[in-house]
Design a protein around this motif. Structure first.
Motif, PDB file in Angstrom:
ATOM      1  N   GLU A  53     114.147 -17.135  50.161  1.00 53.59           N
ATOM      2  CA  GLU A  53     114.102 -15.715  49.858  1.00 53.59           C
ATOM      3  C   GLU A  53     114.952 -14.988  50.882  1.00 53.59           C
ATOM      4  OE1 GLU A  53     110.209 -14.078  49.360  1.00 53.59           O
ATOM      5  OE2 GLU A  53     109.484 -15.904  48.411  1.00 53.59           O
ATOM      6  N   GLU A  54     115.802 -14.105  50.392  1.00 48.57           N
ATOM      7  CA  GLU A  54     116.682 -13.374  51.288  1.00 48.57           C
ATOM      8  C   GLU A  54     115.900 -12.286  52.002  1.00 48.57           C
ATOM      9  OE1 GLU A  54     121.052 -11.251  51.130  1.00 48.57           O
ATOM     10  OE2 GLU A  54     120.157 -12.023  49.317  1.00 48.57           O
ATOM     11  N   ASP A  55     116.008 -12.276  53.314  1.00 48.23           N
ATOM     12  CA  ASP A  55     115.326 -11.274  54.133  1.00 48.23           C
ATOM     13  C   ASP A  55     116.315 -10.167  54.465  1.00 48.23           C
ATOM     14  OD1 ASP A  55     113.634  -9.855  55.779  1.00 48.23           O
ATOM     15  OD2 ASP A  55     113.799 -11.236  57.457  1.00 48.23           O
ATOM     16  N   LEU A  56     116.225  -9.071  53.731  1.00 45.79           N
ATOM     17  CA  LEU A  56     117.157  -7.971  53.934  1.00 45.79           C
ATOM     18  C   LEU A  56     116.681  -6.983  54.978  1.00 45.79           C
ATOM     19  CD1 LEU A  56     118.063  -7.292  50.194  1.00 45.79           C
ATOM     20  CD2 LEU A  56     119.326  -8.639  51.869  1.00 45.79           C
ATOM     21  N   ASN A  57     115.411  -7.032  55.321  1.00 46.49           N
ATOM     22  CA  ASN A  57     114.848  -6.076  56.276  1.00 46.49           C
ATOM     23  C   ASN A  57     114.411  -6.790  57.539  1.00 46.49           C
ATOM     24  OD1 ASN A  57     114.986  -3.909  54.360  1.00 46.49           O
ATOM     25  ND2 ASN A  57     113.203  -4.804  53.367  1.00 46.49           N
ATOM     26  N   GLY A  58     114.853  -6.284  58.663  1.00 45.96           N
ATOM     27  CA  GLY A  58     114.412  -6.825  59.940  1.00 45.96           C
ATOM     28  C   GLY A  58     113.039  -6.293  60.286  1.00 45.96           C
ATOM     29  N   PRO A  59     112.537  -6.679  61.438  1.00 45.29           N
ATOM     30  CA  PRO A  59     111.228  -6.198  61.876  1.00 45.29           C
ATOM     31  C   PRO A  59     111.216  -4.675  62.034  1.00 45.29           C
ATOM     32  CG  PRO A  59     111.950  -8.038  63.219  1.00 45.29           C
ATOM     33  CD  PRO A  59     113.113  -7.634  62.376  1.00 45.29           C
ATOM     34  N   SER A  60     110.038  -4.095  61.824  1.00 46.93           N
ATOM     35  CA  SER A  60     109.881  -2.656  62.043  1.00 46.93           C
ATOM     36  C   SER A  60     108.841  -2.440  63.134  1.00 46.93           C
ATOM     37  CB  SER A  60     109.455  -1.951  60.751  1.00 46.93           C
ATOM     38  OG  SER A  60     108.195  -2.429  60.329  1.00 46.93           O
ATOM     39  N   ALA A  61     108.903  -1.257  63.744  1.00 50.72           N
ATOM     40  CA  ALA A  61     107.958  -0.914  64.802  1.00 50.72           C
ATOM     41  C   ALA A  61     107.347   0.443  64.488  1.00 50.72           C
ATOM     42  CB  ALA A  61     108.661  -0.872  66.151  1.00 50.72           C
ATOM     43  N   SER A  62     106.041   0.556  64.724  1.00 55.90           N
ATOM     44  CA  SER A  62     105.369   1.853  64.619  1.00 55.90           C
ATOM     45  C   SER A  62     104.612   2.081  65.923  1.00 55.90           C
ATOM     46  CB  SER A  62     104.428   1.900  63.420  1.00 55.90           C
ATOM     47  OG  SER A  62     103.422   0.920  63.536  1.00 55.90           O
ATOM     48  N   ILE A  63     104.470   3.348  66.290  1.00 56.98           N
ATOM     49  CA  ILE A  63     103.854   3.698  67.566  1.00 56.98           C
ATOM     50  C   ILE A  63     102.643   4.580  67.312  1.00 56.98           C
ATOM     51  CG2 ILE A  63     104.198   4.858  69.785  1.00 56.98           C
ATOM     52  CD1 ILE A  63     107.204   4.278  69.461  1.00 56.98           C
ATOM     53  N   ALA A  64     101.499   4.215  67.896  1.00 62.89           N
ATOM     54  CA  ALA A  64     100.279   5.029  67.833  1.00 62.89           C
ATOM     55  C   ALA A  64      99.886   5.398  69.258  1.00 62.89           C
ATOM     56  CB  ALA A  64      99.153   4.258  67.158  1.00 62.89           C
ATOM     57  N   VAL A  65      99.586   6.674  69.460  1.00 63.90           N
ATOM     58  CA  VAL A  65      99.234   7.171  70.796  1.00 63.90           C
ATOM     59  C   VAL A  65      97.883   7.858  70.715  1.00 63.90           C
ATOM     60  CG1 VAL A  65      99.925   8.710  72.671  1.00 63.90           C
ATOM     61  CG2 VAL A  65     101.669   7.511  71.342  1.00 63.90           C
ATOM     62  N   SER A  66      97.020   7.608  71.706  1.00 67.57           N
ATOM     63  CA  SER A  66      95.726   8.296  71.759  1.00 67.57           C
ATOM     64  C   SER A  66      95.350   8.526  73.225  1.00 67.57           C
ATOM     65  CB  SER A  66      94.642   7.471  71.046  1.00 67.57           C
ATOM     66  OG  SER A  66      94.474   6.223  71.691  1.00 67.57           O
ATOM     67  N   GLY A  67      94.382   9.403  73.432  1.00 67.78           N
ATOM     68  CA  GLY A  67      93.902   9.698  74.782  1.00 67.78           C
ATOM     69  C   GLY A  67      94.822  10.664  75.496  1.00 67.78           C
ATOM     70  N   GLY A  68      94.710  10.697  76.815  1.00 69.76           N
ATOM     71  CA  GLY A  68      95.543  11.565  77.621  1.00 69.76           C
ATOM     72  C   GLY A  68      95.211  13.041  77.494  1.00 69.76           C
ATOM     73  N   THR A  69      93.995  13.351  77.025  1.00 62.73           N
ATOM     74  CA  THR A  69      93.632  14.763  76.842  1.00 62.73           C
ATOM     75  C   THR A  69      92.983  15.354  78.080  1.00 62.73           C
ATOM     76  OG1 THR A  69      91.550  14.068  75.826  1.00 62.73           O
ATOM     77  CG2 THR A  69      93.404  14.543  74.347  1.00 62.73           C
ATOM     78  N   ALA A  70      92.367  14.524  78.900  1.00 70.58           N
ATOM     79  CA  ALA A  70      91.767  15.007  80.150  1.00 70.58           C
ATOM     80  C   ALA A  70      92.758  14.777  81.289  1.00 70.58           C
ATOM     81  CB  ALA A  70      90.458  14.275  80.431  1.00 70.58           C
TER      82      ALA A  70
END
Length: 147
Positions: A53-70
């Motif tokens: 199967e041809e892999d046309l898409n490379g890896p993807s990255a998503s970023i989730a951030v939480s905290g840092g409110t105090a």
């Protein structure tokens, strides 16, 4: 695909298995294997054909951030790397994610959920406590994680 192959020489002697693999493009729906006699008789003991199967898409990255409110609460950053054809786990490194701003990384780890999913997890603390309008830039350069 292999011209003038001497299996004895390629394997390193007699009674030693020789394995070879090749990617070919089939345009007419047929794969043709041609054996010609050069020295003794050509032999194939086994072969297999797989559909790639041809892999046309490379890896993807998503970023989730939480905290840092105090004031001194750590900022939690989770970068998720995914690829439906599998990640090259040797290319997933903590240094792949770059942080710019007035915060320091206090802990970091990598977790592999499967061959398709990896998590890079970081905790950051501000240099002088979190202040209004303070920013921390999180960058994942393109191509750092491979499939």
């Amino acid at each position: 695909v292999e011209d003038d192959l001497d299996v004895f020489a390629a394997a390193g002697g007699s009674f030693i298995a020789y394995k070879s693999g090749h990617f070919v493009t089939v345009a007419d729906g047929a794969v043709t294997v041609v054996l010609s006699k050069e020295v003794q008789n050509p032999t194939i003991n086994a072969f297999a054909i797989y559909t790639a199967e041809e892999d046309l898409n490379g890896p993807s990255a998503s970023i989730a951030v939480s905290g840092g409110t105090a004031q001194l609460q750590p900022l939690s950053v989770v970068v998720t790397f995914t690829d439906d054809s599998g990640l090259d786990t040797s290319t997933v490194e903590l240094s792949d994610v770059q942080f710019t701003g007035q915060a320091s990384v206090i802990s970091q780890s990598v977790f592999f959920e499967s061959s398709d999913v990896a998590y890079a997890i970081y905790s950051l603390l501000p240099t002088n406590g979190w202040v209004a309008d303070q920013t921390v830039e999180i960058t994942v350069p393109e191509g750092v994680v491979q499939d």
